[in-house]
Scaffold this active site. Structure first.
Site, PDB file in Angstrom:
ATOM      1  N   ASP A 171      62.413 -14.734  65.492  1.00 22.39           N
ATOM      2  CA  ASP A 171      62.846 -15.674  64.459  1.00 22.39           C
ATOM      3  C   ASP A 171      63.948 -15.073  63.588  1.00 22.39           C
ATOM      4  O   ASP A 171      64.899 -15.751  63.212  1.00 22.39           O
ATOM      5  CB  ASP A 171      61.655 -16.081  63.572  1.00 22.39           C
TER       6      ASP A 171
ATOM      7  N   LYS B 253      55.098 -21.554  53.217  1.00 21.07           N
ATOM      8  CA  LYS B 253      55.704 -22.185  54.389  1.00 21.07           C
ATOM      9  C   LYS B 253      54.848 -21.808  55.603  1.00 21.07           C
ATOM     10  O   LYS B 253      54.831 -20.651  56.027  1.00 21.07           O
ATOM     11  CB  LYS B 253      57.149 -21.703  54.561  1.00 21.07           C
TER      12      LYS B 253
ATOM     13  N   GLU C 160      66.128 -12.837  64.484  1.00 21.04           N
ATOM     14  CA  GLU C 160      67.380 -12.841  65.262  1.00 21.04           C
ATOM     15  C   GLU C 160      67.980 -14.247  65.308  1.00 21.04           C
ATOM     16  O   GLU C 160      69.199 -14.426  65.197  1.00 21.04           O
ATOM     17  CB  GLU C 160      67.108 -12.358  66.701  1.00 21.04           C
TER      18      GLU C 160
ATOM     19  N   LYS D   2      62.875 -17.395  52.874  1.00 22.34           N
ATOM     20  CA  LYS D   2      62.267 -16.634  53.971  1.00 22.34           C
ATOM     21  C   LYS D   2      62.075 -15.192  53.533  1.00 22.34           C
ATOM     22  O   LYS D   2      63.026 -14.557  53.043  1.00 22.34           O
ATOM     23  CB  LYS D   2      63.166 -16.674  55.214  1.00 22.34           C
TER      24      LYS D   2
ATOM     25  N   GLU E 191      51.799 -29.564  59.055  1.00 19.77           N
ATOM     26  CA  GLU E 191      51.987 -28.472  59.990  1.00 19.77           C
ATOM     27  C   GLU E 191      50.688 -28.234  60.746  1.00 19.77           C
ATOM     28  O   GLU E 191      49.636 -28.059  60.136  1.00 19.77           O
ATOM     29  CB  GLU E 191      52.341 -27.228  59.167  1.00 19.77           C
TER      30      GLU E 191
ATOM     31  N   LYS F  35      59.966 -27.275  46.090  1.00 20.86           N
ATOM     32  CA  LYS F  35      60.378 -28.684  46.111  1.00 20.86           C
ATOM     33  C   LYS F  35      60.474 -29.229  44.693  1.00 20.86           C
ATOM     34  O   LYS F  35      59.673 -28.852  43.836  1.00 20.86           O
ATOM     35  CB  LYS F  35      59.320 -29.523  46.858  1.00 20.86           C
TER      36      LYS F  35
ATOM     37  N   SER G  58      64.644 -30.928  58.445  1.00 21.79           N
ATOM     38  CA  SER G  58      64.379 -29.499  58.438  1.00 21.79           C
ATOM     39  C   SER G  58      64.455 -29.041  56.981  1.00 21.79           C
ATOM     40  O   SER G  58      64.340 -29.869  56.067  1.00 21.79           O
ATOM     41  CB  SER G  58      65.435 -28.813  59.311  1.00 21.79           C
ATOM     42  N   LEU G  59      64.623 -27.768  56.733  1.00 21.42           N
ATOM     43  CA  LEU G  59      64.756 -27.272  55.358  1.00 21.42           C
ATOM     44  C   LEU G  59      65.930 -26.315  55.290  1.00 21.42           C
ATOM     45  O   LEU G  59      66.187 -25.570  56.249  1.00 21.42           O
ATOM     46  CB  LEU G  59      63.490 -26.510  54.946  1.00 21.42           C
TER      47      LEU G  59
HETATM   48  P1  NAD Z   1      62.166 -24.332  59.412  1.00 23.40           P
HETATM   49  O1  NAD Z   1      60.991 -24.116  60.282  1.00 23.40           O
HETATM   50  O2  NAD Z   1      62.747 -23.141  58.793  1.00 23.40           O
HETATM   51  O3  NAD Z   1      61.784 -25.341  58.234  1.00 23.40           O
HETATM   52  C1  NAD Z   1      61.480 -26.696  58.382  1.00 23.40           C
HETATM   53  C2  NAD Z   1      60.049 -26.931  58.713  1.00 23.40           C
HETATM   54  O4  NAD Z   1      59.174 -26.230  57.867  1.00 23.40           O
HETATM   55  C3  NAD Z   1      59.658 -28.371  58.531  1.00 23.40           C
HETATM   56  O5  NAD Z   1      59.898 -29.111  59.668  1.00 23.40           O
HETATM   57  C4  NAD Z   1      58.186 -28.291  58.176  1.00 23.40           C
HETATM   58  O6  NAD Z   1      57.392 -28.821  59.170  1.00 23.40           O
HETATM   59  C5  NAD Z   1      57.914 -26.826  58.005  1.00 23.40           C
HETATM   60  N1  NAD Z   1      57.053 -26.505  56.866  1.00 23.40           N
HETATM   61  C6  NAD Z   1      56.094 -25.537  56.846  1.00 23.40           C
HETATM   62  N2  NAD Z   1      55.464 -25.498  55.681  1.00 23.40           N
HETATM   63  C7  NAD Z   1      56.015 -26.456  54.917  1.00 23.40           C
HETATM   64  C8  NAD Z   1      55.757 -26.903  53.590  1.00 23.40           C
HETATM   65  N3  NAD Z   1      54.829 -26.345  52.815  1.00 23.40           N
HETATM   66  N4  NAD Z   1      56.506 -27.909  53.127  1.00 23.40           N
HETATM   67  C9  NAD Z   1      57.473 -28.474  53.883  1.00 23.40           C
HETATM   68  N5  NAD Z   1      57.753 -28.100  55.143  1.00 23.40           N
HETATM   69  C10 NAD Z   1      57.032 -27.095  55.659  1.00 23.40           C
HETATM   70  O7  NAD Z   1      63.296 -25.077  60.111  1.00 23.40           O
HETATM   71  P2  NAD Z   1      63.427 -25.557  61.572  1.00 23.40           P
HETATM   72  O8  NAD Z   1      64.724 -26.227  61.622  1.00 23.40           O
HETATM   73  O9  NAD Z   1      62.225 -26.287  62.005  1.00 23.40           O
HETATM   74  O10 NAD Z   1      63.434 -24.274  62.439  1.00 23.40           O
HETATM   75  C11 NAD Z   1      64.170 -23.172  62.168  1.00 23.40           C
HETATM   76  C12 NAD Z   1      63.242 -21.999  62.210  1.00 23.40           C
HETATM   77  O11 NAD Z   1      62.453 -22.028  63.394  1.00 23.40           O
HETATM   78  C13 NAD Z   1      64.020 -20.720  62.257  1.00 23.40           C
HETATM   79  O12 NAD Z   1      64.275 -20.227  60.974  1.00 23.40           O
HETATM   80  C14 NAD Z   1      63.121 -19.822  63.063  1.00 23.40           C
HETATM   81  O13 NAD Z   1      62.136 -19.259  62.216  1.00 23.40           O
HETATM   82  C15 NAD Z   1      62.451 -20.787  64.000  1.00 23.40           C
HETATM   83  N6  NAD Z   1      63.182 -20.859  65.283  1.00 23.40           N
HETATM   84  C16 NAD Z   1      63.138 -19.779  66.071  1.00 23.40           C
HETATM   85  C17 NAD Z   1      63.812 -19.769  67.280  1.00 23.40           C
HETATM   86  C18 NAD Z   1      63.740 -18.552  68.150  1.00 23.40           C
HETATM   87  O14 NAD Z   1      64.436 -18.514  69.141  1.00 23.40           O
HETATM   88  N7  NAD Z   1      62.911 -17.584  67.825  1.00 23.40           N
HETATM   89  C19 NAD Z   1      64.556 -20.888  67.694  1.00 23.40           C
HETATM   90  C20 NAD Z   1      64.583 -21.986  66.857  1.00 23.40           C
HETATM   91  C21 NAD Z   1      63.903 -21.962  65.655  1.00 23.40           C
END
Ligand code: NAD
Length: 340
Positions: free
Chosen positions: A39, A125, A41, A323, A183, A299, A88-89
């Protein structure tokens, strides 16, 4: 003649390559539940893409991964159109960046008519999988993954096996129609037991709880899902008809009253220093919580203010994800993993 305004072929190629690397990592993560990079990376790569686009705005594509909600819709499940888009966030990676974000948001709110005061709803999160539950007349009629935000995957039968998610809402004051977002995750305790069982059965253990939860939920056979210890905490509302909710924190109390599982780790805070204290506190506590977290979400609590701030194509303008810095992998743990 070379036009100095015209981006060079080399830059175009560099941009295409960077975008493709982000897209590949996303497909591996969202569609195949098999991440190819960590994550941290991924976050670094994504940031590189954002910075590249800031430096070369003329190259920025409308369908760039920076303009879209991350996930994709796999072909194994039926597509579901969410009644309201799932977002997303926006991420920040240091407390300095967070303070700047919060101060900017506060200024925007102060410029709104009536200059409302901001209260910050701070939450952990949850490192799980975003799911949208649709209740009609109090009955769970559909559950879907986030997908690309507009369209997700139908996982109704799998979600029906999760005991903490009510098939029927309790009480009498639930609305005609409501989308509840949250989640799905596997608790740290259940994850340890699950991996022990996997090893005993001679199967490869899961890399982490998020991966295990995603793989378990996106199964073709709900009986496999039923054997996995999935849990859920809800943290948002999408489309809703038939109920007025003033603040998000109040909405959590209402959701709890309907029998939905709500996180015990959220707090309404009045100032930025209090948000920083919350981050420090949960940074210390993060390994003794019920589940893994990958940060803190802050929020704007007031729903009308949220509505007035609105959304970009990818994220709300009223929330931010801080993060925590990636942790050094404990060498003792690494030894154990190598010896499995
Ligand atoms: P994100 O996971 O950083 O944030 C958005 C998500 O957070 C929302 O969809 C929601 O479901 C969740 N969330 C969890 N707790 C929450 C809370 N209390 N309130 C609101 N939302 C909450 O963004 P993303 O676009 O879903 O994904 C990006 C992240 O996913 C990256 O930062 C990485 O950590 C991971 N990712 C990893 C890879 C990889 O190859 N390792 C690839 C894609 C994404």
């Amino acid at each position: 003649d070379l036009n100095p305004e015209e981006p060079s072929e080399a830059l175009r190629e560099q941009y295409a390559e960077l975008s493709d690397r982000v897209r590949e990592a996303r497909a591996a993560y969202y569609v195949h539940d098999q991440p190819v990079i960590s994550d941290a990376e991924y976050d670094a790569l994504y940031r590189e893409l954002e910075e590249f686009e800031a430096l070369h705005p003329e190259l920025k594509a409308n369908d760039s991964p920076t303009q879209e909600v991350g996930g994709e819709v796999g072909v194994a499940f039926s597509p579901v159109t969410h009644l309201e888009k799932m977002y997303s966030l926006e991420d920040v990676f240091s407390t300095d960046e967070l303070v700047a974000w919060l101060e900017r948001a506060q200024q925007q709110v102060e410029q709104l008519p009536g200059a409302p005061e901001v209260a910050w709803l701070s939450e952990v999160k949850i490192d799980g999988l975003a799911v949208n539950l649709l209740y009609r007349d109090g009955v769970l009629v559909r559950a879907a993954t986030r997908g690309d935000g507009t369209t997700g995957e139908d996982i109704t039968h799998n979600v029906a096996t999760i005991k903490t998610i009510p098939q029927r809402l309790t009480g009498e004051d639930f609305p005609e129609e409501v989308e509840v977002r949250g989640e799905v995750f596997i608790s740290s305790k259940d994850f340890r037991a699950l991996n022990e069982t996997m090893v005993e059965e001679g199967r490869a253990p899961f890399a982490n709880p998020r991966n295990a939860a995603a793989g378990s939920l996106r199964q073709k056979d709900p009986e496999v899902t039923a054997r996995r210890p999935l849990s859920m905490f809800v943290h948002g509302i999408g489309y809703v008809r038939g109920v007025e909710l003033t603040t998000q924190s109040e909405a959590y109390d209402v959701l709890k009253g309907w029998g939905l599982p709500v996180s015990p780790y959220s707090r309404v805070l009045a100032s930025v220093p209090e948000v920083l204290e919350f981050i420090a506190e949960f940074g210390d506590r993060r390994h003794s919580l019920l589940h893994e977290i990958d940060g803190i979400v802050v929020k704007v609590d007031d729903r009308r203010t949220q509505f007035r701030l609105g959304y970009t194509s990818r994220v709300p303008r009223w929330a931010v994800a801080y993060k925590y810095p990636p942790e050094e992998v404990n060498t003792k743990l690494l030894d154990i993993l190598v010896n499995v």
